[in-house]
Design a protein around this motif. Sequence first.
Motif, PDB file in Angstrom:
ATOM      1  N   LYS A   7       0.834  -1.209   0.000  1.00  0.00           N
ATOM      2  CA  LYS A   7       0.000   0.000   0.000  1.00  0.00           C
ATOM      3  C   LYS A   7       0.864   1.251   0.000  1.00  0.00           C
ATOM      4  N   GLN A   8       1.990   1.174   0.738  1.00  0.00           N
ATOM      5  CA  GLN A   8       2.935   2.288   0.787  1.00  0.00           C
ATOM      6  C   GLN A   8       3.472   2.620  -0.601  1.00  0.00           C
ATOM      7  N   LEU A   9       3.710   1.590  -1.390  1.00  0.00           N
ATOM      8  CA  LEU A   9       4.256   1.747  -2.740  1.00  0.00           C
ATOM      9  C   LEU A   9       3.201   2.146  -3.768  1.00  0.00           C
ATOM     10  N   GLY A  10       1.947   2.175  -3.345  1.00  0.00           N
ATOM     11  CA  GLY A  10       0.880   2.556  -4.266  1.00  0.00           C
ATOM     12  C   GLY A  10       0.441   1.446  -5.189  1.00  0.00           C
ATOM     13  N   ILE A  11       0.787   0.198  -4.852  1.00  0.00           N
ATOM     14  CA  ILE A  11       0.368  -0.939  -5.670  1.00  0.00           C
ATOM     15  C   ILE A  11      -1.145  -1.106  -5.527  1.00  0.00           C
ATOM     16  N   GLN A  12      -1.836  -1.214  -6.648  1.00  0.00           N
ATOM     17  CA  GLN A  12      -3.287  -1.375  -6.616  1.00  0.00           C
ATOM     18  C   GLN A  12      -3.739  -2.804  -6.832  1.00  0.00           C
ATOM     19  N   TYR A  13      -2.972  -3.532  -7.633  1.00  0.00           N
ATOM     20  CA  TYR A  13      -3.354  -4.905  -7.974  1.00  0.00           C
ATOM     21  C   TYR A  13      -2.146  -5.826  -7.813  1.00  0.00           C
ATOM     22  N   VAL A  14      -2.397  -7.044  -7.355  1.00  0.00           N
ATOM     23  CA  VAL A  14      -1.343  -8.048  -7.263  1.00  0.00           C
ATOM     24  C   VAL A  14      -1.877  -9.368  -7.810  1.00  0.00           C
ATOM     25  N   TYR A  15      -0.962 -10.227  -8.175  1.00  0.00           N
ATOM     26  CA  TYR A  15      -1.339 -11.572  -8.612  1.00  0.00           C
ATOM     27  C   TYR A  15      -1.170 -12.533  -7.441  1.00  0.00           C
ATOM     28  N   ILE A  16      -2.182 -13.358  -7.218  1.00  0.00           N
ATOM     29  CA  ILE A  16      -2.100 -14.369  -6.169  1.00  0.00           C
ATOM     30  C   ILE A  16      -2.347 -15.749  -6.768  1.00  0.00           C
ATOM     31  N   GLU A  17      -1.935 -16.769  -6.020  1.00  0.00           N
ATOM     32  CA  GLU A  17      -2.210 -18.152  -6.389  1.00  0.00           C
ATOM     33  C   GLU A  17      -3.368 -18.658  -5.537  1.00  0.00           C
ATOM     34  N   ASP A  18      -4.355 -19.259  -6.173  1.00  0.00           N
ATOM     35  CA  ASP A  18      -5.435 -19.895  -5.418  1.00  0.00           C
ATOM     36  C   ASP A  18      -6.074 -20.985  -6.272  1.00  0.00           C
ATOM     37  N   GLU A  19      -7.097 -21.633  -5.721  1.00  0.00           N
ATOM     38  CA  GLU A  19      -7.702 -22.770  -6.400  1.00  0.00           C
ATOM     39  C   GLU A  19      -8.394 -22.359  -7.697  1.00  0.00           C
ATOM     40  N   ILE A  20      -9.062 -21.214  -7.686  1.00  0.00           N
ATOM     41  CA  ILE A  20      -9.773 -20.728  -8.870  1.00  0.00           C
ATOM     42  C   ILE A  20      -8.832 -20.594 -10.069  1.00  0.00           C
ATOM     43  N   SER A  21      -7.629 -20.114  -9.778  1.00  0.00           N
ATOM     44  CA  SER A  21      -6.700 -19.756 -10.859  1.00  0.00           C
ATOM     45  C   SER A  21      -5.612 -20.792 -11.090  1.00  0.00           C
ATOM     46  N   LYS A  22      -5.776 -21.957 -10.544  1.00  0.00           N
ATOM     47  CA  LYS A  22      -4.752 -23.000 -10.639  1.00  0.00           C
ATOM     48  C   LYS A  22      -4.375 -23.258 -12.101  1.00  0.00           C
ATOM     49  N   GLY A  23      -3.074 -23.231 -12.376  1.00  0.00           N
ATOM     50  CA  GLY A  23      -2.588 -23.532 -13.715  1.00  0.00           C
ATOM     51  C   GLY A  23      -2.560 -22.360 -14.670  1.00  0.00           C
ATOM     52  N   ILE A  24      -3.095 -21.206 -14.271  1.00  0.00           N
ATOM     53  CA  ILE A  24      -3.106 -20.042 -15.160  1.00  0.00           C
ATOM     54  C   ILE A  24      -1.790 -19.285 -15.018  1.00  0.00           C
ATOM     55  N   GLU A  25      -1.117 -19.058 -16.133  1.00  0.00           N
ATOM     56  CA  GLU A  25       0.139 -18.330 -16.136  1.00  0.00           C
ATOM     57  C   GLU A  25       0.008 -17.093 -17.018  1.00  0.00           C
ATOM     58  N   ILE A  26       0.789 -16.087 -16.710  1.00  0.00           N
ATOM     59  CA  ILE A  26       0.795 -14.854 -17.491  1.00  0.00           C
ATOM     60  C   ILE A  26       2.226 -14.557 -17.902  1.00  0.00           C
TER      61      ILE A  26
END
Length: 367
Positions: free
Chosen positions: A43-62
């Motif tokens: 939050k200090q750095l002003g980051i608005q979005y991050v990528y996380i790993e979870d069951e919904i997104s399993k196997g998805i790579e960018i």
Amino acid sequence: MRLISINVLKKGMVIGRTIWNEAGLPLIQRNVVVTEPIMHRLKQLGIQYVYIEDEISKGIEIEETVPLSVRKKSVKQITESFNQLKGLSNKSAALVLDKKSKEIGQLVDNLLTSILSSNEILTVLTDTLIYDEYIYQHSFQVSIYSLAIAKELGYSRNDLKTIGIGALLHDVGKMLIPSEILFKQSRLTDEEFEIMKQHTKTGFDILRNIHTISLLVAHCAFQHHERIDGSGYPRGLVDSEIHPYAKIIAVADVFDAVTTNRVYRNKMLPSQGIAIIEEGRGTIFDERVVDAFKKSVVHYPNGTILLLSDGRRGIVVEQNPKNAALPFLRIFEENHERINNTYVIHLADEPNVKIEKVESEYIEYVE
């Protein structure tokens, strides 16, 4: 991995993509478990979005179109070159860039190699790198977007290189703007904005005196804030008076500006930035350029959750090279209930189903 808003990031979540600092070093590594100090730092750095790993997104790579190694090296080169111009006269700045012209050309060649060798829609992940000074990352990204647009428009390799150099140097005049204005941590006053606008003329004066690069590069700097209805600056040119290269860079410049974090304004998601560009189609932006832009840039990055008009929710698993606005989705929820057997749909095959909204604050269903 999936993209979420920092607003719903919680302790115990797992970071899905490494975040790098301006020195090219990992700030927060992939697979790190989120803690309170990490949340505070983001939050200090002003980051608005991050990528996380979870069951919904399993196997998805960018994967970004331009490799991270090329990006980091390019931004470092831009930073070093631009910083040498601070405090110089136009003539002295031209001499410095003249000596750097071969290096700049090679940088653009490297970007071109990445873009021309990929048949995928352009993917740029701006929240994976943090820079203290916006202008350097912006110059790099405007060059990438401009090259992708020009590729879609069918320009030759030689033209692409000129466009890439023009995009890379479009804001070079800003390095002769007083630092207290250039790096001001809030909105500019009207008087300060008038000074800032001079960067187009300053950039032109610098670049037109460099004989090792095309004069068209200077016109890219001069005209990238012109608009086809005459509302731009510095000369209020209209459609046919603006060089086609500058029309391309104008779209790339605005898109990157609205989809990148600034101190005084939060970044937009790519789909929101594209909507801004679409609003100006045929009025302030060239129609052909906007159409090419929409075909060449990812609207919904892999890992983005979308709510559909029929009540289903899905996560983007793959891009559609024939229509960037209609990706492939893994459906994981119907009528607000998680389903055991997820399945993939191609939005292009379901014309009656519309995307209602991007859900970056979606909280995973828990039994």
